[in-house]
Design an enzyme around this catalytic site. Structure first.
Site: not given
Ligand code: UT7
Length: 335
Positions: A122, A262, A292
Site C-alpha cells: 500500500c 493511507h 482501503n
Molecule cells: O492496507 C494495509 C492492510 N490492512 C491493514 O492494515 C489492516 C490492519 N488490521 C485491522 O485493521 C484490524 O486488525 C481488523 C479490522 C482487520 C480486525 O480488527 P481487530 O480489532 O483486530 O479484530 P480481530 O481480528 O481481533 O477480531 C475480533 C473478532 C474475532 O472474533 P473472536 O475470535 O473474538 O470471536 C473475529 O473473528 O471479530 C471477528 N471478526 C468479525 N466479526 C464481524 C473479524 N472480522 C469480522 C467481521 N464482522 N467482518
C-alpha cells in the site's frame, strides 16, 4: 536544521494536477451482512468503514487508472503528449505480463514515453512518487504521471469476513513537473521490514507457486492477512517515517498543515496522529466512503482535498503509508 533548508526543496518538483476515479457500484456494510456473518456496527466501530466502491465484473480495471490520469492531466492543463514518464503503483497487475502500466499508457495515448509498474504494497504510490520526482530532478523526464490503482475486490475471498469488508476499488493520480520556487518535495523516508512479509500476501499465482487446480481449490489466490499483526506494526512504522521525513525537511511536526494517511483503518489513523500529537482537523480521512483502496488511497484522498479547495500554496503536506512487504514511508512536500 537551518531556516535556509526550509526554503529550498530537497527535490524542486511539484504536483501540478490531481485526479481520481471510483467505480459507480457502492457496497454498504448492510449489503455485506446479507451474505456474511458481520454487521454494520462491527465494521464501523472496528474500521470506520461504511461503504466501498466495487468494480463491476464487466469493467476493465485499467479504466480506473486511465480516468484518474485524464483528470489529473485536465487539472494540470496538460495533454498526454506532454507526459514522458508514467509510473503505476499497484499490487495486482492487469495481467502478470506485461503488467498494468502499458494498458494505462495505451488508454491515455501516451506515445513513446517511459512507463513501468511499481509494487511496494500500500506504500507503492509513495515509492512511485519519490521515483518520479527524482527522475524529473535528474533530467531523465520532464513531466510524470504517477497513478495508484487497485481492484482488490477481485482478489479478496468474499467468504472471509476478516478481509473482504476492508477493501474497496479505485484509482488516484498526480501530475508532476519541475518548477522554480518553494514548492516541491521537502523530505522522503521510504522504509521496509521484510521480516513482516508474511502479514499480507496472495500466496499463489507467482513463480513460487504458479496457478494450478490445487492452488485454486485451496483458495491460495485470495488475499490473506494477519490483521492484528499489521495493525500493531502500522502506527510505529508511519510515525517513524513521518518523524524521519520531517527531520530531513528541517520541519517540526507542528509545521505540517495536512496529513494524508493511507486509509487502512480509522483506528490506525487516530492512533498515529495521537502518537505524533497532530490535531485531528489536519488529518484527511475518507475511509468511511471508500474503504482501503491500497495504492490508490493516498492519491484519492489528496485529490478530494485539492478539489475541495482546502490546500493552499505554501502549505506542508505529509503523505504516509504502510502495507504488504512490509513497505512503508512518508513523503513531505510543500504545495
Ligand atoms: O492496507 C494495509 C492492510 N490492512 C491493514 O492494515 C489492516 C490492519 N488490521 C485491522 O485493521 C484490524 O486488525 C481488523 C479490522 C482487520 C480486525 O480488527 P481487530 O480489532 O483486530 O479484530 P480481530 O481480528 O481481533 O477480531 C475480533 C473478532 C474475532 O472474533 P473472536 O475470535 O473474538 O470471536 C473475529 O473473528 O471479530 C471477528 N471478526 C468479525 N466479526 C464481524 C473479524 N472480522 C469480522 C467481521 N464482522 N467482518
Amino acid at each position: 536544521m537551518s531556516p535556509q533548508k526550509k526554503l529550498t526543496p530537497l527535490i524542486p518538483v511539484k504536483i501540478t494536477g490531481t485526479g481520481s476515479y471510483l467505480p459507480e457500484k457502492i457496497l454498504t456494510n448492510d449489503d455485506l451482512a446479507q451474505f456474511l456473518e458481520t454487521s454494520d456496527e462491527w465494521i464501523r466501530t472496528r474500521t470506520g468503514i461504511r461503504t466501498r466502491h466495487i468494480l463491476s465484473p464487466e469493467e476493465i480495471p485499467a479504466k480506473m487508472g486511465i480516468e484518474a490520469g485524464q483528470r489529473a492531466l485536465a487539472q494540470g492543463r496538460r495533454s498526454p503528449k506532454d507526459v514522458d514518464l508514467l509510473l503505476v503503483a499497484t499490487n495486482v497487475p492487469e495481467e502478470p505480463i506485461p503488467g498494468t502500466a502499458p494498458h494505462i499508457a495505451l488508454g491515455l495515448g501516451l506515445g513513446k514515453g517511459a512507463f513501468a509498474d511499481v509494487t511496494a504494497g500500500c506504500a507503492g504510490f509513495l515509492y512511485a512518487l519519490a521515483m518520479a520526482a527524482t527522475m524529473i530532478h535528474a533530467g531523465m523526464a520532464k513531466r510524470a504521471l504517477v497513478i495508484g490503482t487497485e481492484a482488490l475486490s477481485r482478489f479478496v475471498n468474499w467468504q472471509d469476513r476478516a478481509t473482504c469488508v476492508l477493501f474497496g476499488d479505485g484509482a488516484g493520480a498526480v501530475l508532476m513537473e519541475a518548477k522554480k520556487g518553494k514548492a516541491g518535495i521537502l523530505g522522503v523516508a521510504l522504509r521496509g521490514d521484510a521480516t513482516k512479509l508474511g502479514l499480507l500476501r496472495i500466496e499463489a499465482g507467482g513463480v513460487r507457486l504458479p496457478a494450478s487446480m490445487e492452488t485454486v481449490q485451496a483458495g491460495k489466490h485470495f488475499l490473506e492477512m494477519e490483521g492484528k499483526g499489521l495493525f500493531r506494526a502500522a502506527v510505529g512504522m508511519m510515525a517513524e517515517a513521518t518523524r524521519a521525513a520531517a527531520a530531513q525537511a528541517g520541519l517540526t511536526l507542528e509545521e505540517i498543515d495536512w496529513v494524508v494517511p493511507h486509509q487502512a483503518n480509522l483506528r490506525i489513523i487516530e492512533a498515529l496522529v495521537k502518537r505524533l500529537r497532530i490535531p485531528e482537523e489536519k488529518v484527511v480521512v475518507n475511509i468511511e466512503r471508500v474503504a482501503n483502496t491500497s495504492t490508490a488511497s493516498i492519491p484519492i484522498a489528496l485529490d478530494e482535498l485539492v478539489r475541495a479547495g482546502k490546500v493552499e500554496p505554501g502549505q506542508i503536506l505529509a503523505l504516509t503509508a504502510f502495507g504488504a512487504g512490509a513497505c512503508y514511508g512518508t513523503v513531505i512536500l510543500r504545495w
